[in-house]
Design a protein around this motif. Structure first.
Motif, PDB file in Angstrom:
ATOM      1  N   SER A   1       2.444   1.595  -3.373  1.00  0.00           N
ATOM      2  CA  SER A   1       1.785   2.437  -4.174  1.00  0.00           C
ATOM      3  C   SER A   1       1.331   3.637  -4.054  1.00  0.00           C
TER       4      SER A   1
ATOM      5  N   SER B   1      -4.496  -5.259  -1.883  1.00  0.00           N
ATOM      6  CA  SER B   1      -3.151  -5.347  -3.007  1.00  0.00           C
ATOM      7  C   SER B   1      -4.177  -5.234  -4.609  1.00  0.00           C
TER       8      SER B   1
ATOM      9  N   GLN C   1       1.183  -1.193  -0.384  1.00  0.00           N
ATOM     10  CA  GLN C   1      -0.157  -0.153  -0.411  1.00  0.00           C
ATOM     11  C   GLN C   1       0.819   1.291  -0.055  1.00  0.00           C
TER      12      GLN C   1
ATOM     13  N   ALA D   1      -3.793  -0.970  -5.342  1.00  0.00           N
ATOM     14  CA  ALA D   1      -2.706  -1.183  -5.177  1.00  0.00           C
ATOM     15  C   ALA D   1      -1.342  -0.818  -6.216  1.00  0.00           C
ATOM     16  N   THR D   2      -1.798  -2.738  -6.660  1.00  0.00           N
ATOM     17  CA  THR D   2      -1.004  -2.706  -8.092  1.00  0.00           C
ATOM     18  C   THR D   2      -0.788  -1.830  -9.391  1.00  0.00           C
ATOM     19  N   GLN D   3      -2.013  -0.905  -9.566  1.00  0.00           N
ATOM     20  CA  GLN D   3      -2.028  -0.385 -10.134  1.00  0.00           C
ATOM     21  C   GLN D   3      -1.246   0.955 -10.973  1.00  0.00           C
ATOM     22  N   ASN D   4      -0.293   1.253  -9.320  1.00  0.00           N
ATOM     23  CA  ASN D   4       0.453   2.171  -9.274  1.00  0.00           C
ATOM     24  C   ASN D   4       1.660   2.057  -9.172  1.00  0.00           C
ATOM     25  N   ILE D   5       1.971   0.445  -9.068  1.00  0.00           N
ATOM     26  CA  ILE D   5       3.510   0.039  -8.440  1.00  0.00           C
ATOM     27  C   ILE D   5       4.242  -0.471 -10.058  1.00  0.00           C
TER      28      ILE D   5
END
Length: 275
Positions: A153, A210, A150, A213-217
């Motif tokens: 991200s 999670s 989190q 959050a994947t979209q921003n990592i």
């Protein structure tokens, strides 16, 4: 025992919902184990370079191994709920001097001070640790993995090049739902606590996952999860695994290694990924 405590909090909610919410949060965020006494500190931690930093006027304890080898990558280790930095002993033994390693005890766990550990304050401590140590990689377990992901991200950390997630969950809402069932809280009290958590996090709980959050990592991620994990459901994390794979990250499913994932096969997979 849990149901009896839940019944008492339900009774408090009939008098004051706000007081009941206070107790719901206190019970939810207070670890029952995981503390370490300085007098009985494991040798693994005694042998480390020990230092501290401050979070909310309380000491957070950190441990470093192979710190003098500044030419080697630094890996930040983040433990889970009701745990502490001693959980990394088998990993450190396996990799030897391949990396510099640094771990810290979350607030109220290990040697660190504090009375509770919420996802919000864990994220804030992780932010301090990343900014302070500037690691090239992160390995995080369980709740530590969720909160670290989190935070990654929410904020960019230029030094962090890879992240390893062990036995983590997808939706924080799911964890809360399991907690509500365990304690037997009334629906009205559950709704009040969900509102409190959203106020604390400053965004809807549906976004606190999670998968989201994947979209921003945009750094490589290795996720390892045991299919028979007794504490964090593999099935609940399926959507997260798919989101990772959609961005060409690696998801490794193990069998019969449990939630801790302390195994040479896991360690070798991590070592290969980080190398």
């Amino acid at each position: 025992m849990e149901k009896a405590v839940g019944t008492l909090v339900n009774l408090i909610s009939l008098i004051s919902v706000n007081k009941a919410v206070y107790w719901v949060h206190k019970l939810f965020s207070t670890p029952r184990k995981g503390k370490l006494s300085p007098k009985h500190l494991p040798n693994f931690l005694r042998q480390a370079k020990i230092s501290t930093f401050i979070y909310q006027d309380e000491l957070v304890y950190t441990y470093q191994w192979n710190a003098q080898a500044t030419e080697k990558p630094l890996i930040l280790l983040i433990h889970g709920w009701e745990s502490n930095s001693a959980r990394w002993e088998e990993w450190q033994t396996y990799v030897g001097t391949a990396f510099r390693l640094v771990a810290f005890d979350a607030p109220s766990l290990g040697q660190s001070k504090g009375k509770n550990l919420s996802v919000k304050n864990y994220q804030e401590v992780i932010d301090i640790a990343i900014e302070h140590f500037q690691p090239q990689g992160i390995i995080a377990h369980s709740l530590g993995a969720f909160t670290a992901f989190q935070q990654l991200s929410a904020k960019s950390y230029p030094t962090v090049q890879k992240v390893v997630l062990l036995g983590t969950f997808d939706r924080f809402e799911h964890i809360l739902a399991e907690y509500f069932i365990l304690l037997g809280y009334k629906h009205r009290l559950c709704l009040a606590y969900l509102h409190y958590i959203e106020t604390l996090l400053k965004h809807p709980l549906a976004r606190y996952s999670s998968t989201q959050a994947t979209q921003n990592i945009h750094i490589p991620v290795l996720c390892i999860h045991d299919r028979l994990d007794e504490k964090v459901s593999y099935q609940e994390a399926t959507a997260f695994h798919q989101a990772l794979q959609a961005k060409n990250n690696r998801v490794v499913s193990t069998a019969n290694l449990g939630h801790s994932l302390q195994d040479a096969v896991v360690f070798e997979t991590i070592l290969t990924f980080l190398s």
